[in-house]
Design an enzyme around this catalytic site. Structure first.
Site, PDB file in Angstrom:
ATOM      1  N   ASP A 271       0.803  -1.224   0.000  1.00 42.07           N
ATOM      2  CA  ASP A 271       0.000   0.000   0.000  1.00 42.07           C
ATOM      3  C   ASP A 271       0.835   1.273   0.000  1.00 42.07           C
ATOM      4  OD1 ASP A 271      -2.601  -1.089  -0.176  1.00 42.07           O
ATOM      5  OD2 ASP A 271      -2.442  -1.758   1.905  1.00 42.07           O
TER       6      ASP A 271
ATOM      7  N   ASP B 117      -6.698  -5.285  -4.492  1.00 36.73           N
ATOM      8  CA  ASP B 117      -6.433  -3.889  -4.129  1.00 36.73           C
ATOM      9  C   ASP B 117      -5.131  -3.376  -4.753  1.00 36.73           C
ATOM     10  OD1 ASP B 117      -7.673  -5.691  -2.305  1.00 36.73           O
ATOM     11  OD2 ASP B 117      -7.758  -4.183  -0.750  1.00 36.73           O
TER      12      ASP B 117
HETATM   13  N1  GLY Z   1      -7.066  -2.186   0.838  1.00 41.30           N
HETATM   14  C1  GLY Z   1      -7.786  -2.655   1.947  1.00 41.30           C
HETATM   15  C2  GLY Z   1      -9.228  -2.361   1.871  1.00 41.30           C
HETATM   16  O1  GLY Z   1      -9.748  -2.042   0.833  1.00 41.30           O
HETATM   17  O2  GLY Z   1      -9.864  -2.436   2.908  1.00 41.30           O
END
Ligand code: GLY
Length: 381
Positions: free
Chosen positions: A102, A160
């Site tokens: 992330d 994600d």
């Molecule tokens: N990337 C983690 C979520 O969407 O909660």
């Protein structure tokens, strides 16, 4: 895109929303001081700026909101707050060990946004540092970027990631070094092969063999169960593949984005364009997730930029329907209360106090979508 895509009433609605947004965000920015917001409770943002929480994946979104508002309004207060947030993340770059995939969400919305708007050299260096960390996660044997840390998750990818890899496309654009974008394409290809199902729905997590890249398992992740359809995951895929198309021109990514979009739209029709948390959840209890709708709306607007004129209206209209439904049911415009978009949901099986709450990335995507429609946004991805 433009005047012909929506009617006068919708244009008026957009302008009214923008007015409310400028009032509310100015008040929030003043109040937040140096907080890093995640969830608002009783109209007050919490704060993730402590060192133990600084690596949380959502911590860049407040920066994204501040830079979008700065770009739209030219109010210096937003830039000043965004710069203070950006500098806080240097601790994470130095510490390194707790970072994860992330870094895309975190540095695209802070340093890279700063650099795109101001040309600041320190910001550029921070963005490239983060991109190098993301590229460094790449597993050349299995040909994927693992999402999280820990020996038991060494082969885990999650959908994600599609929203994190634009950091790699940016790094190639910025340096001319093709390796970053090559890794981004490898990840997009792996997600396309493993996570996107033929009907346009998606797996959230795919557990892969780290040496061969073959699928071992696909657990529920943040959705209801394995084989279900977590709505925010669908939105990550929808927008993420559209962005990979923007950065590569590869038709297969646009086709994937459209396939997921069609699935997403057909899934929200039955709930009046208010997205459920999982499109395959049981009929009772009814859990929603506004953040999925906001992200999907941005993705639909992104697709609309890349399809022929005859197709554009379909995507813009779907985005507007989702945004208008959420605005009339779920938005809080009181400038004395933090957060605009209510009814976010961190995960289907999450603690009750993380369900049907305002979450920072819901606000980010809602704001991006409104600004996109008004041509007041800039591309953060
Ligand atoms: N990337 C983690 C979520 O969407 O909660």
């Amino acid at each position: 895109m433009g005047e012909t895509m929506w009617n006068e009433r919708q244009q008026q609605w957009l302008e009214e929303v923008y007015e409310k947004l400028t009032v509310k965000m100015a008040a929030e920015c003043e109040r937040a001081k140096d907080k890093i917001p995640y969830i608002a409770r009783n109209g007050v943002f919490d704060d993730h700026s402590g060192k133990d929480q600084l690596n949380f994946w959502t911590n860049g979104f407040w920066g994204g909101i501040l830079w979008q508002m700065y770009h739209a309004t030219e109010q210096e207060c937003y830039k000043e707050a965004a710069r203070r947030l950006e500098a806080k993340f240097d601790y994470l770059l130095d510490e390194y060990i707790r970072l994860h995939h992330d870094v895309g969400f975190m540095w695209l919305h802070t340093a890279v946004a700063d650099y795109r708007l101001t040309g600041d050299e320190t910001a550029r260096k921070r963005g490239l540092h983060a991109a190098a960390l993301l590229a460094g996660r790449f597993n050349p044997a299995g040909r994927f970027i693992p999402a999280w840390n820990g020996e038991d998750r060494i082969g885990w990818i999650i959908i994600d990631s599609m929203m994190n890899i634009p950091l790699l496309y940016w790094a190639t654009d910025e340096t001319g070094d093709p390796r970053f974008a090559m890794i981004a394409r490898e990840q997009a290809d792996k997600e396309l092969a493993m996570a996107v199902r033929p009907d346009g729905s998606c797996n959230h997590i795919c557990c892969l063999d780290p040496m061969t890249g073959e699928m071992l398992d696909n657990p529920a992740g943040q959705g209801y169960e394995s084989g279900s359809s977590w709505s925010r995951g669908q939105a990550w895929a929808l927008y993420g593949f559209a962005l990979s198309y923007r950065h590569t021109g590869e038709q297969k990514y646009l086709d994937a984005a459209k396939r997921v979009a069609h699935y997403f739209i057909s899934s929200v029709v039955r709930t009046d364009f208010l997205p459920l948390c999982d499109f395959r959840q049981p009929s009772d209890p009814v859990y929603y997730d506004s953040t999925a709708g906001a992200c999907a709306a941005c993705g639909l607007l992104e697709i609309a930029e890349h399809v022929p004129m005859l197709e554009k209206t379909f995507y813009v209209d779907a985005a507007l329907r989702i945004l208008q439904a959420m605005e009339s049911n779920w938005c809080d415009w009181d400038p004395d209360r933090d957060s605009v978009l209510q009814m976010g949901n961190a995960a289907y099986h999450d603690r009750p106090d993380q369900r049907h709450v305002p979450i920072i990335y819901g606000d980010y995507f809602f704001i991006e979508a409104i600004l996109r429609l008004l041509k007041k946004d800039f591309l953060i991805w």
